[in-house]
Write a protein that holds these residues in place. Sequence first.
Motif, PDB file in Angstrom:
ATOM      1  N   ALA A 227       0.839  -1.211   0.000  1.00  0.00           N
ATOM      2  CA  ALA A 227       0.000   0.000   0.000  1.00  0.00           C
ATOM      3  C   ALA A 227       0.866   1.250   0.000  1.00  0.00           C
ATOM      4  O   ALA A 227       0.453   2.301  -0.485  1.00  0.00           O
TER       5      ALA A 227
ATOM      6  N   GLY B 157       5.291   2.839   0.727  1.00  0.00           N
ATOM      7  CA  GLY B 157       6.717   2.569   0.909  1.00  0.00           C
ATOM      8  C   GLY B 157       7.357   1.806  -0.241  1.00  0.00           C
ATOM      9  O   GLY B 157       7.011   1.990  -1.417  1.00  0.00           O
TER      10      GLY B 157
ATOM     11  N   ASN C 275      -1.102  -6.346  -2.058  1.00  0.00           N
ATOM     12  CA  ASN C 275      -1.580  -6.831  -0.744  1.00  0.00           C
ATOM     13  C   ASN C 275      -1.212  -5.812   0.325  1.00  0.00           C
ATOM     14  O   ASN C 275      -0.159  -5.167   0.256  1.00  0.00           O
TER      15      ASN C 275
ATOM     16  N   HIS D  44       7.757 -11.162   9.300  1.00  0.00           N
ATOM     17  CA  HIS D  44       8.820 -11.225   8.278  1.00  0.00           C
ATOM     18  C   HIS D  44       9.097 -12.659   7.812  1.00  0.00           C
ATOM     19  O   HIS D  44       9.035 -12.948   6.615  1.00  0.00           O
TER      20      HIS D  44
ATOM     21  N   SER E 143      17.435  -7.207   4.562  1.00  0.00           N
ATOM     22  CA  SER E 143      17.897  -5.898   5.041  1.00  0.00           C
ATOM     23  C   SER E 143      19.384  -5.986   5.344  1.00  0.00           C
ATOM     24  O   SER E 143      19.901  -7.084   5.598  1.00  0.00           O
TER      25      SER E 143
ATOM     26  N   ILE F 101      16.746   3.426   3.792  1.00  0.00           N
ATOM     27  CA  ILE F 101      15.892   4.067   2.783  1.00  0.00           C
ATOM     28  C   ILE F 101      14.834   4.889   3.510  1.00  0.00           C
ATOM     29  O   ILE F 101      14.200   4.384   4.461  1.00  0.00           O
TER      30      ILE F 101
ATOM     31  N   MET G 225       8.307   3.868   7.358  1.00  0.00           N
ATOM     32  CA  MET G 225       8.858   2.984   8.388  1.00  0.00           C
ATOM     33  C   MET G 225      10.065   3.608   9.083  1.00  0.00           C
ATOM     34  O   MET G 225      10.219   3.520  10.295  1.00  0.00           O
TER      35      MET G 225
HETATM   36  N1  LIG Z   1      12.934   1.409   4.643  1.00  0.00           N
HETATM   37  C1  LIG Z   1      14.096   0.833   4.882  1.00  0.00           C
HETATM   38  O1  LIG Z   1      15.110   1.507   5.161  1.00  0.00           O
HETATM   39  C2  LIG Z   1      14.223  -0.656   4.813  1.00  0.00           C
HETATM   40  C3  LIG Z   1      15.512  -1.191   4.895  1.00  0.00           C
HETATM   41  C4  LIG Z   1      15.670  -2.567   4.822  1.00  0.00           C
HETATM   42  C5  LIG Z   1      14.577  -3.383   4.658  1.00  0.00           C
HETATM   43  N2  LIG Z   1      13.337  -2.833   4.597  1.00  0.00           N
HETATM   44  C6  LIG Z   1      12.218  -3.764   4.424  1.00  0.00           C
HETATM   45  O2  LIG Z   1      11.485  -3.405   3.276  1.00  0.00           O
HETATM   46  C7  LIG Z   1      10.111  -3.739   3.465  1.00  0.00           C
HETATM   47  C8  LIG Z   1       9.253  -2.512   3.222  1.00  0.00           C
HETATM   48  O3  LIG Z   1       9.645  -1.491   4.142  1.00  0.00           O
HETATM   49  P1  LIG Z   1       9.078   0.014   4.057  1.00  0.00           P
HETATM   50  O4  LIG Z   1      10.179   0.879   4.495  1.00  0.00           O
HETATM   51  O5  LIG Z   1       8.426   0.229   2.756  1.00  0.00           O
HETATM   52  O6  LIG Z   1       7.993  -0.039   5.236  1.00  0.00           O
HETATM   53  P2  LIG Z   1       6.563   0.692   5.360  1.00  0.00           P
HETATM   54  O7  LIG Z   1       6.216   0.630   6.809  1.00  0.00           O
HETATM   55  O8  LIG Z   1       6.593   2.006   4.714  1.00  0.00           O
HETATM   56  O9  LIG Z   1       5.592  -0.282   4.536  1.00  0.00           O
HETATM   57  C9  LIG Z   1       5.343  -1.593   4.995  1.00  0.00           C
HETATM   58  C10 LIG Z   1       3.964  -2.012   4.545  1.00  0.00           C
HETATM   59  O10 LIG Z   1       3.749  -3.365   5.003  1.00  0.00           O
HETATM   60  C11 LIG Z   1       2.432  -3.457   5.529  1.00  0.00           C
HETATM   61  N3  LIG Z   1       2.364  -4.535   6.518  1.00  0.00           N
HETATM   62  C12 LIG Z   1       2.885  -4.545   7.762  1.00  0.00           C
HETATM   63  N4  LIG Z   1       2.610  -5.706   8.366  1.00  0.00           N
HETATM   64  C13 LIG Z   1       1.898  -6.449   7.489  1.00  0.00           C
HETATM   65  C14 LIG Z   1       1.330  -7.748   7.536  1.00  0.00           C
HETATM   66  N5  LIG Z   1       1.434  -8.497   8.648  1.00  0.00           N
HETATM   67  N6  LIG Z   1       0.655  -8.206   6.456  1.00  0.00           N
HETATM   68  C15 LIG Z   1       0.530  -7.440   5.339  1.00  0.00           C
HETATM   69  N7  LIG Z   1       1.066  -6.198   5.236  1.00  0.00           N
HETATM   70  C16 LIG Z   1       1.736  -5.716   6.297  1.00  0.00           C
HETATM   71  C17 LIG Z   1       2.181  -2.093   6.166  1.00  0.00           C
HETATM   72  O11 LIG Z   1       0.790  -1.861   6.351  1.00  0.00           O
HETATM   73  C18 LIG Z   1       2.838  -1.163   5.155  1.00  0.00           C
HETATM   74  O12 LIG Z   1       1.947  -0.751   4.146  1.00  0.00           O
HETATM   75  C19 LIG Z   1      10.002  -4.310   4.874  1.00  0.00           C
HETATM   76  O13 LIG Z   1      10.084  -5.715   4.834  1.00  0.00           O
HETATM   77  C20 LIG Z   1      11.217  -3.732   5.556  1.00  0.00           C
HETATM   78  O14 LIG Z   1      11.612  -4.510   6.668  1.00  0.00           O
HETATM   79  C21 LIG Z   1      13.132  -1.496   4.656  1.00  0.00           C
END
Ligand SMILES: NC(=O)c1ccc[n+]([C@@H]2O[C@H](COP(=O)([O-])OP(=O)(O)OC[C@H]3O[C@@H](n4cnc5c(N)ncnc54)[C@H](O)[C@@H]3O)[C@@H](O)[C@H]2O)c1
Length: 270
Positions: free
Chosen positions: A15, A17, A36, A137, A164, A210, A214
């Motif tokens: 949705a 990020g 999703n 995760h 990550s 990034i 989050m």
């Molecule tokens: N942003 C960063 O710096 C970073 C770095 C390394 C890894 N990541 C990984 O990248 C992925 C995306 O991160 P992001 O920064 O876009 O986060 P974000 O919080 O902006 O987006 C995460 C999305 O996942 C959804 N979500 C959470 N729990 C859920 C569940 N149980 N079932 C279905 N949807 C669920 C949330 O509603 C949200 O829309 C994550 O796995 C995060 O751990 C992010």
Amino acid sequence: MQRLEGKTALITGAARGLGAQIATRFAEAGARVIINDLNLSAAKATADRLGGEAVACDVSDSASVAAMFKTVDGMTDRLDILVNNAGISGMEGDNSARTRIAEMVEKIQAGETPDAPLGGLFTEVTDESWHRMIGVHLDGTFFCSREATARMMHAGGNILNLSSIMGTFGRPGGPAYCAAKAGILGLTRALAHELAPYQIRVNAIAPGWIHTDMTDPLAPMHPMLEAQTPLGRLGEPDDIAFAAVYLASDEAKFVTGQCLSPNGGWYMSQ
Ligand SMILES: NC(=O)c1ccc[n+]([C@@H]2O[C@H](COP(=O)([O-])OP(=O)(O)OC[C@H]3O[C@@H](n4cnc5c(N)ncnc54)[C@H](O)[C@@H]3O)[C@@H](O)[C@H]2O)c1
């Protein structure tokens, strides 16, 4: 011919990020995208923008994941790409996180040792927070990959798992997150071996720092993180989205079991 023409992709947690940006670049590359998220209306808003479809479920719940894939079966008779992206930081709903982080940064800059690492002391991690982190995760990646694999075995496919630098390098203050992300790398390699005979490629992306919703509470740390990063900046969602397009495309047809880590050079070994 576009890079993902004719492919159908399901992206979890898309949705907003990184997931939303991956879906955006997938759609631009010609893929049909299924978004999703936990909340159907949020997933639908992104799907509508991209001309895709939306499905909701909590990926940590096996029965809900199975039901979601049944819904996906009703939308399409082919699933080419699964991106296991849904994730949490553990700071959700913690309104004092930004203030605590700002205080921590102040201490570090003053040459003092912070009282506790970013997410608190390891001895204070609760069973509940540990299981929730592993659940979203690692269990989520397992549940969705199992369902997707059953649908990809006849025609091949692509699974992309969001790990990550916390899974490759580690860091204090988030042991469950680091363990879950490292576990995802183990699962990626195991599945890459097992599913290669079915022409299913399985790879991981290990993003660096990034800026997304989050990581927004980490804003007070940004100057410090930029200074630690050889390329001198935080990443942006496209740094991950274009890596995902490459790995999902036929340009990466000889790539499986790998971890690609766009991180500005913050960590140079996987
Ligand atoms: N942003 C960063 O710096 C970073 C770095 C390394 C890894 N990541 C990984 O990248 C992925 C995306 O991160 P992001 O920064 O876009 O986060 P974000 O919080 O902006 O987006 C995460 C999305 O996942 C959804 N979500 C959470 N729990 C859920 C569940 N149980 N079932 C279905 N949807 C669920 C949330 O509603 C949200 O829309 C994550 O796995 C995060 O751990 C992010």
